[in-house]
Write an enzyme that holds these catalytic residues in place. Structure first.
Site, PDB file in Angstrom:
ATOM      1  N   ASN A   1       0.734  -1.718  -0.694  1.00  0.00           N
ATOM      2  CA  ASN A   1      -0.173   0.001   0.127  1.00  0.00           C
ATOM      3  C   ASN A   1       0.939   1.513   0.272  1.00  0.00           C
ATOM      4  O   ASN A   1       2.062   1.232  -0.073  1.00  0.00           O
ATOM      5  CB  ASN A   1      -0.965   0.186   0.991  1.00  0.00           C
ATOM      6  CG  ASN A   1      -0.139  -0.055   3.014  1.00  0.00           C
ATOM      7  OD1 ASN A   1       0.499   1.077   2.428  1.00  0.00           O
ATOM      8  ND2 ASN A   1      -0.240  -1.273   3.613  1.00  0.00           N
ATOM      9  N   ASP A   6      -4.466  -5.809   4.584  1.00  0.00           N
ATOM     10  CA  ASP A   6      -5.631  -6.575   5.314  1.00  0.00           C
ATOM     11  C   ASP A   6      -6.085  -7.733   4.592  1.00  0.00           C
ATOM     12  O   ASP A   6      -6.970  -8.573   4.973  1.00  0.00           O
ATOM     13  CB  ASP A   6      -6.948  -5.996   4.782  1.00  0.00           C
ATOM     14  CG  ASP A   6      -7.113  -4.753   6.001  1.00  0.00           C
ATOM     15  OD1 ASP A   6      -6.826  -5.097   7.203  1.00  0.00           O
ATOM     16  OD2 ASP A   6      -7.654  -3.145   5.722  1.00  0.00           O
ATOM     17  N   PHE A  26      -4.810   3.866  14.602  1.00  0.00           N
ATOM     18  CA  PHE A  26      -4.483   4.960  12.925  1.00  0.00           C
ATOM     19  C   PHE A  26      -5.825   4.092  11.963  1.00  0.00           C
ATOM     20  O   PHE A  26      -5.775   3.310  12.137  1.00  0.00           O
ATOM     21  CB  PHE A  26      -3.134   4.934  11.883  1.00  0.00           C
ATOM     22  CG  PHE A  26      -2.738   5.662  13.051  1.00  0.00           C
ATOM     23  CD1 PHE A  26      -1.935   5.122  14.393  1.00  0.00           C
ATOM     24  CD2 PHE A  26      -2.098   6.831  13.122  1.00  0.00           C
ATOM     25  CE1 PHE A  26      -1.072   5.823  15.481  1.00  0.00           C
ATOM     26  CE2 PHE A  26      -1.030   8.167  14.417  1.00  0.00           C
ATOM     27  CZ  PHE A  26      -0.917   6.835  14.958  1.00  0.00           C
ATOM     28  N   LYS A  54     -14.188   1.553  15.216  1.00  0.00           N
ATOM     29  CA  LYS A  54     -12.794   0.442  14.968  1.00  0.00           C
ATOM     30  C   LYS A  54     -11.945   0.973  16.488  1.00  0.00           C
ATOM     31  O   LYS A  54     -11.564  -0.103  17.170  1.00  0.00           O
ATOM     32  CB  LYS A  54     -12.118   1.288  13.978  1.00  0.00           C
ATOM     33  CG  LYS A  54     -11.935   0.581  12.984  1.00  0.00           C
ATOM     34  CD  LYS A  54     -11.407   1.135  11.966  1.00  0.00           C
ATOM     35  CE  LYS A  54     -11.870   0.313  10.254  1.00  0.00           C
ATOM     36  NZ  LYS A  54     -10.733   1.426   8.787  1.00  0.00           N
TER      37      LYS A  54
HETATM   38  O1  C5P Z   1      -7.157  -1.001   8.228  1.00  0.00           O
HETATM   39  P1  C5P Z   1      -7.659  -0.549   9.227  1.00  0.00           P
HETATM   40  O2  C5P Z   1      -8.352   0.717   8.647  1.00  0.00           O
HETATM   41  O3  C5P Z   1      -8.308  -1.240  10.440  1.00  0.00           O
HETATM   42  O4  C5P Z   1      -6.098  -0.189  10.182  1.00  0.00           O
HETATM   43  C1  C5P Z   1      -7.084   0.500  11.953  1.00  0.00           C
HETATM   44  C2  C5P Z   1      -5.672  -0.012  12.710  1.00  0.00           C
HETATM   45  O5  C5P Z   1      -5.717  -0.845  12.678  1.00  0.00           O
HETATM   46  C3  C5P Z   1      -4.760   0.904  12.700  1.00  0.00           C
HETATM   47  O6  C5P Z   1      -3.528   0.943  13.694  1.00  0.00           O
HETATM   48  C4  C5P Z   1      -3.602  -0.750  12.178  1.00  0.00           C
HETATM   49  O7  C5P Z   1      -2.030  -0.489  11.981  1.00  0.00           O
HETATM   50  C5  C5P Z   1      -4.371  -2.045  12.814  1.00  0.00           C
HETATM   51  N1  C5P Z   1      -3.723  -3.161  11.772  1.00  0.00           N
HETATM   52  C6  C5P Z   1      -3.677  -3.928  12.316  1.00  0.00           C
HETATM   53  N2  C5P Z   1      -3.671  -5.363  11.976  1.00  0.00           N
HETATM   54  C7  C5P Z   1      -4.374  -5.307  10.756  1.00  0.00           C
HETATM   55  C8  C5P Z   1      -5.153  -3.870   9.869  1.00  0.00           C
HETATM   56  C9  C5P Z   1      -4.547  -2.969  10.209  1.00  0.00           C
HETATM   57  O8  C5P Z   1      -2.708  -4.465  13.688  1.00  0.00           O
HETATM   58  N3  C5P Z   1      -4.594  -6.454  10.109  1.00  0.00           N
END
Ligand code: C5P
Length: 400
Positions: A211, A280, A324, A339
């Site tokens: 990304n 993701d 974040f 979230k």
């Molecule tokens: O992608 P998303 O908006 O859900 O990310 C929100 C938070 O979750 C971020 O702090 C990101 O670092 C974390 N995250 C994670 N593991 C993932 C996807 C996102 O810990 N697989």
């Protein structure tokens, strides 16, 4: 007497890094020290005496003899300090210090000084690696000087290598350690763990899905936390950014490696900033060895990765967890709030990735910091450094 106040002499020599001496002076004076500066003649080409005079509140000493009428024993007076720091120290000054030459006020003060000496060299990297300089630096260290090695990066001459003077906040912290003075930042001693950058999920040995995250926000958070006294570790996912001395970096590539690194580091952290853009999805049945051949069509099946921060939350991690949320448009503010709850976070930082002027790859951001109690703090467009400090303000307030 002011408890942690010490008498410090700051010697500045003729390197472009002399401009960074002002930031060091500000930190030393800000910590309550009495500061006197000595500048060599060559340093005056880079920074005039007015800068350090106004920061220290004392005239800057520049010469042994001449117009500074009472300067005859200036080197002896100056040498009666609690610490002498030479930042930046050129190859020339280091050579003369090693040889015991005293042909200017700074060198005479160094020879007369009976106090700890801290030296922060700055020079071209070929000079830094020259055997003469290596020997001189080794000799100074052997005689008890604390050498703060230069960092790596773009040098003033345009070349890239080690030779850049260490950053002022690193020199400042080393000085406080040498003096045995407790550092008084608001994250003093707090153990901060930051994830930064974007993970890569391999398709085969050469291709991957990733990304646009550059890691700039995470690195800004790490540096801001460090400058406020924290012990900082960064788990860096593919960040092409300068790594700062004083901060520990663990470099990883994939989301699985990110998870493993976090599991290892999390117990030793008081605060986690989960700033990395963790993929993701990963490729199902990815081919670890080799390269997929070109065909008319290839079907890739993507399967979800583990949501790392959520899984950590379930483990009842005692530290403060800041997530974040990079969302498309401010209409998605509430998604970020969801979230916060779903991922068991103490705080979440919303930023709008629909705007090209902020966020991904940019040096600026505009954020909303959300806490569990519904208080939102909006930070209008500012540098990522400024945003990092505003986030840390919230964390420091929560910790206290
Ligand atoms: O992608 P998303 O908006 O859900 O990310 C929100 C938070 O979750 C971020 O702090 C990101 O670092 C974390 N995250 C994670 N593991 C993932 C996807 C996102 O810990 N697989």
């Amino acid at each position: 007497m002011i408890p942690n106040r010490r008498h410090i002499v700051l010697g500045v020599t003729g390197s472009i890094a002399a401009v960074k001496a002002a930031a060091l002076a500000r930190l030393l004076v800000g910590a309550g020290h009495d500061l006197r500066a000595i500048q060599t003649a060559a340093s005056l080409h880079f920074i005039g005496p007015a800068a350090l005079a106004s920061l220290s509140g004392h005239p800057v000493a520049t010469q042994m003899f001449g117009e500074e009428a009472d300067a005859t024993f200036a080197h002896i007076d100056l040498a009666r300090s609690d610490l002498l720091v030479i930042a930046p120290a050129t190859a020339n000054t280091i050579g003369k210090m090693a040889a015991g030459i005293a042909d200017n006020l700074l060198l005479a003060t160094y020879l007369a000084a009976d106090c700890p000496v801290v030296v922060a060299p700055a020079m071209n990297h070929h000079m830094w690696h020259h055997p003469a300089v290596r020997d001189n630096v080794a000799l100074l260290a052997q005689r008890g000087a604390v050498i703060i090695p230069p960092g790596t990066g773009q040098l003033a001459c345009g070349e890239v290598g080690d030779g850049r003077m260490a950053e002022p906040d690193l020199i400042f912290r080393r000085i406080q350690e040498v003096l045995g003075v407790k550092f008084t930042g608001d994250l003093d001693g707090v153990r901060v763990l930051v994830t930064a950058g974007g993970t890569r999920e391999p398709i085969d040995s050469v291709r991957f899905i990733t990304n646009r995250s550059s890691g700039k926000m995470g690195f800004a958070l790490a540096e801001a936390a460090y400058s406020r006294g924290a012990e900082v570790t960064v788990i860096a996912a593919n960040c092409n950014l300068a790594q700062k001395q004083g901060i520990r970096y663990v470099n990883i590539v994939t989301s699985e490696e990110m998870h493993a690194a976090l599991e290892k580091e999390i117990d030793a952290a008081d605060v986690l900033f989960m700033a990395a853009a963790v993929s993701d999805y990963k490729v199902s049945g990815m081919q670890t060895m080799g390269k997929l051949e070109r065909k008319d069509k290839i079907d890739l099946q993507l399967i979800p990765t583990r949501d790392i921060v959520s899984s950590l939350g379930k483990n009842n991690i005692s530290g403060l967890k800041v997530g974040f949320a990079a969302e498309f448009g401010t209409a998605n503010l509430e998604r970020a709030r969801q979230k916060l709850r779903q991922k068991h976070l103490d705080m979440i930082v919303f930023n709008d990735i629909s705007r090209p002027d902020i966020g991904f790859e940019s040096d600026e951001n505009e954020i909303t910091i959300m806490t569990g109690d519904g208080r939102d703090v909006f930070v209008s467009k500012a540098s990522k450094e400024e945003c990092a400090h505003r986030i840390i303000d919230q964390v420091a307030a929560t910790l206290s």
